[in-house]
Design an enzyme around this catalytic site. Structure first.
Site, PDB file in Angstrom:
ATOM      1  N   ASN A   7      -8.541   6.686  -4.795  1.00 28.37           N
ATOM      2  CA  ASN A   7      -7.128   6.452  -4.489  1.00 28.37           C
ATOM      3  C   ASN A   7      -6.389   6.517  -5.823  1.00 28.37           C
ATOM      4  O   ASN A   7      -6.565   5.645  -6.677  1.00 28.37           O
ATOM      5  CB  ASN A   7      -6.921   5.092  -3.809  1.00 28.37           C
ATOM      6  CG  ASN A   7      -5.446   4.846  -3.493  1.00 28.37           C
ATOM      7  OD1 ASN A   7      -4.558   5.249  -4.246  1.00 28.37           O
ATOM      8  ND2 ASN A   7      -5.177   4.162  -2.386  1.00 28.37           N
ATOM      9  N   GLU A  34      -3.616   8.678  -1.295  1.00 29.77           N
ATOM     10  CA  GLU A  34      -2.293   8.364  -1.838  1.00 29.77           C
ATOM     11  C   GLU A  34      -1.823   9.412  -2.844  1.00 29.77           C
ATOM     12  O   GLU A  34      -1.500   9.082  -3.994  1.00 29.77           O
ATOM     13  CB  GLU A  34      -2.266   6.955  -2.449  1.00 29.77           C
ATOM     14  CG  GLU A  34      -2.199   5.866  -1.382  1.00 29.77           C
ATOM     15  CD  GLU A  34      -1.487   4.606  -1.862  1.00 29.77           C
ATOM     16  OE1 GLU A  34      -0.253   4.526  -1.667  1.00 29.77           O
ATOM     17  OE2 GLU A  34      -2.148   3.713  -2.422  1.00 29.77           O
ATOM     18  N   ASP A 142     -10.087   4.780   0.796  1.00 26.41           N
ATOM     19  CA  ASP A 142      -9.573   3.425   0.586  1.00 26.41           C
ATOM     20  C   ASP A 142      -9.469   2.787   1.963  1.00 26.41           C
ATOM     21  O   ASP A 142      -8.588   3.146   2.737  1.00 26.41           O
ATOM     22  CB  ASP A 142      -8.210   3.501  -0.101  1.00 26.41           C
ATOM     23  CG  ASP A 142      -7.533   2.146  -0.210  1.00 26.41           C
ATOM     24  OD1 ASP A 142      -8.145   1.124   0.178  1.00 26.41           O
ATOM     25  OD2 ASP A 142      -6.373   2.101  -0.662  1.00 26.41           O
ATOM     26  N   ASN A 144      -9.134  -0.532   2.535  1.00 22.65           N
ATOM     27  CA  ASN A 144      -8.289  -1.729   2.501  1.00 22.65           C
ATOM     28  C   ASN A 144      -8.935  -2.924   3.212  1.00 22.65           C
ATOM     29  O   ASN A 144      -8.239  -3.767   3.810  1.00 22.65           O
ATOM     30  CB  ASN A 144      -6.907  -1.423   3.093  1.00 22.65           C
ATOM     31  CG  ASN A 144      -5.934  -0.931   2.017  1.00 22.65           C
ATOM     32  OD1 ASN A 144      -5.850  -1.494   0.923  1.00 22.65           O
ATOM     33  ND2 ASN A 144      -5.211   0.127   2.315  1.00 22.65           N
ATOM     34  N   ASP A 213     -12.849   0.317  -1.601  1.00 18.52           N
ATOM     35  CA  ASP A 213     -13.059   1.765  -1.513  1.00 18.52           C
ATOM     36  C   ASP A 213     -14.553   2.011  -1.307  1.00 18.52           C
ATOM     37  O   ASP A 213     -15.385   1.415  -1.985  1.00 18.52           O
ATOM     38  CB  ASP A 213     -12.588   2.453  -2.790  1.00 18.52           C
ATOM     39  CG  ASP A 213     -11.109   2.211  -3.061  1.00 18.52           C
ATOM     40  OD1 ASP A 213     -10.298   3.070  -2.678  1.00 18.52           O
ATOM     41  OD2 ASP A 213     -10.775   1.143  -3.628  1.00 18.52           O
ATOM     42  N   ASP A 242      -4.517   1.902  -9.804  1.00 12.38           N
ATOM     43  CA  ASP A 242      -5.053   0.538  -9.621  1.00 12.38           C
ATOM     44  C   ASP A 242      -6.426   0.570  -8.929  1.00 12.38           C
ATOM     45  O   ASP A 242      -7.077  -0.466  -8.821  1.00 12.38           O
ATOM     46  CB  ASP A 242      -4.068  -0.379  -8.884  1.00 12.38           C
ATOM     47  CG  ASP A 242      -3.409   0.252  -7.682  1.00 12.38           C
ATOM     48  OD1 ASP A 242      -3.634   1.454  -7.401  1.00 12.38           O
ATOM     49  OD2 ASP A 242      -2.648  -0.462  -7.000  1.00 12.38           O
ATOM     50  N   HIS A 243      -6.870   1.754  -8.518  1.00 17.20           N
ATOM     51  CA  HIS A 243      -8.213   1.922  -7.948  1.00 17.20           C
ATOM     52  C   HIS A 243      -9.097   2.706  -8.914  1.00 17.20           C
ATOM     53  O   HIS A 243      -8.616   3.609  -9.612  1.00 17.20           O
ATOM     54  CB  HIS A 243      -8.166   2.719  -6.646  1.00 17.20           C
ATOM     55  CG  HIS A 243      -7.432   2.043  -5.524  1.00 17.20           C
ATOM     56  ND1 HIS A 243      -8.086   1.467  -4.455  1.00 17.20           N
ATOM     57  CD2 HIS A 243      -6.104   1.872  -5.303  1.00 17.20           C
ATOM     58  CE1 HIS A 243      -7.180   0.970  -3.615  1.00 17.20           C
ATOM     59  NE2 HIS A 243      -5.979   1.201  -4.101  1.00 17.20           N
TER      60      HIS A 243
END
Length: 252
Positions: A7, A34, A142, A144, A213, A242-243
């Site tokens: 991501n 994303e 991802d 979540n 993830d 951020d991943h």
DNA sequence: ATGTCCCAACTTTTGGGA
């Protein structure tokens, strides 16, 4: 063969980091989430120059998923059922079916988006249940959801929040129950192996992460996987996502 | 523990989303 899911939190903002990572690690198949861009912004030409064929399913500023492959790409499927958002793309690369998934965040337990998240995961379960079991498969993205408390740096912080609720965890377990193996956990049963850290609070340096993830493979394909790991290095430095990427290496 | 990042736009600051 090396497969990665990442991501990138806007491929427009992340392009230099992504290009550097691909050049350094030479993955064969890249599952992206994303992208946050339309096709006219997707770096088709730059990826072609690096040797990759690409399929993108974009949705302007939100969501967006892609597959880049240097081992061929065919039978592309965009979208999951009647989902109106760009959260799923699948393709076949060198005989391996791959899914790139961006599961809805859920926002909060009382938000309609949470129900959307559970419906989305149920649609993915049905797709997996009804798949051609003779075709090798890897599912990445991802999700979540942190599958267990071991995938959370401090479960007390997340009480009553999304990403850890019993229905979400049951939904992921139901995906795995269609005969999938959680590759990252399989190869690293004793390390948390977080994949996401909030940009805020200095979370990365404090070790405040989540494992949300995943790369999954069907049980037969999993026997050909030699390693799977999180590349924490990609979360460091200038303008990181951020991943972190999750990587699997397999004999193919 | 909400401290950041990314995006769009009634764009040079604010609000939504993650």
């Amino acid at each position: 063969m090396k497969v990665v899911t990442w991501n990138v939190n806007s491929l427009t903002a992340r392009w230099l980091r992504v290009e550097e990572w691909i050049s350094r690690h030479a993955p064969d198949i890249v599952l992206v989430q994303e992208t946050k861009q339309n096709d006219d912004k997707f770096p088709f030409a730059a990826l072609t120059a690096l040797g990759y064929e690409c399929a993108h399913y974009g949705q302007g500023q939100w969501n967006g998923v892609a597959i880049a492959s240097r081992v061929g790409i065919e039978d592309v499927q965009r979208g999951l059922g009647d989902d109106p958002e760009a959260r799923f793309i699948a393709a076949t690369c060198n005989g391996l079916r791959v899914y790139s998934c961006y599961v809805p965040n859920g926002r909060s337990l009382d938000d309609p988006h949470y129900e959307y998240k559970l419906r989305w995961l149920e649609s993915l379960r049905v797709l997996l249940r009804d798949r051609d079991r003779a075709q090798p498969l890897m599912v990445g993205g991802d999700f979540n959801v942190a599958l267990s408390d071991f995938d959370v740096y401090d479960p007390s912080v997340f009480e009553g929040a999304t990403h850890v609720s019993a229905p979400e965890r049951a939904a992921i377990a139901a995906l795995v129950a269609t005969d999938l193996v959680d590759l990252g956990r399989h190869f690293h049963p004793d390390e948390p192996s977080f994949t996401w850290w909030d940009y805020r609070n200095g979370s990365f340096h404090r070790g405040w992460g989540l494992r949300i993830d995943y790369l999954f493979a069907d049980a037969t394909t999993a026997t050909r996987v030699t390693d799977a790991y999180v590349d924490r290095e990609a979360r460091k430095g200038e303008k990181p996502s951020d991943h972190a990427p999750v990587v699997a290496e397999l004999n193919w």
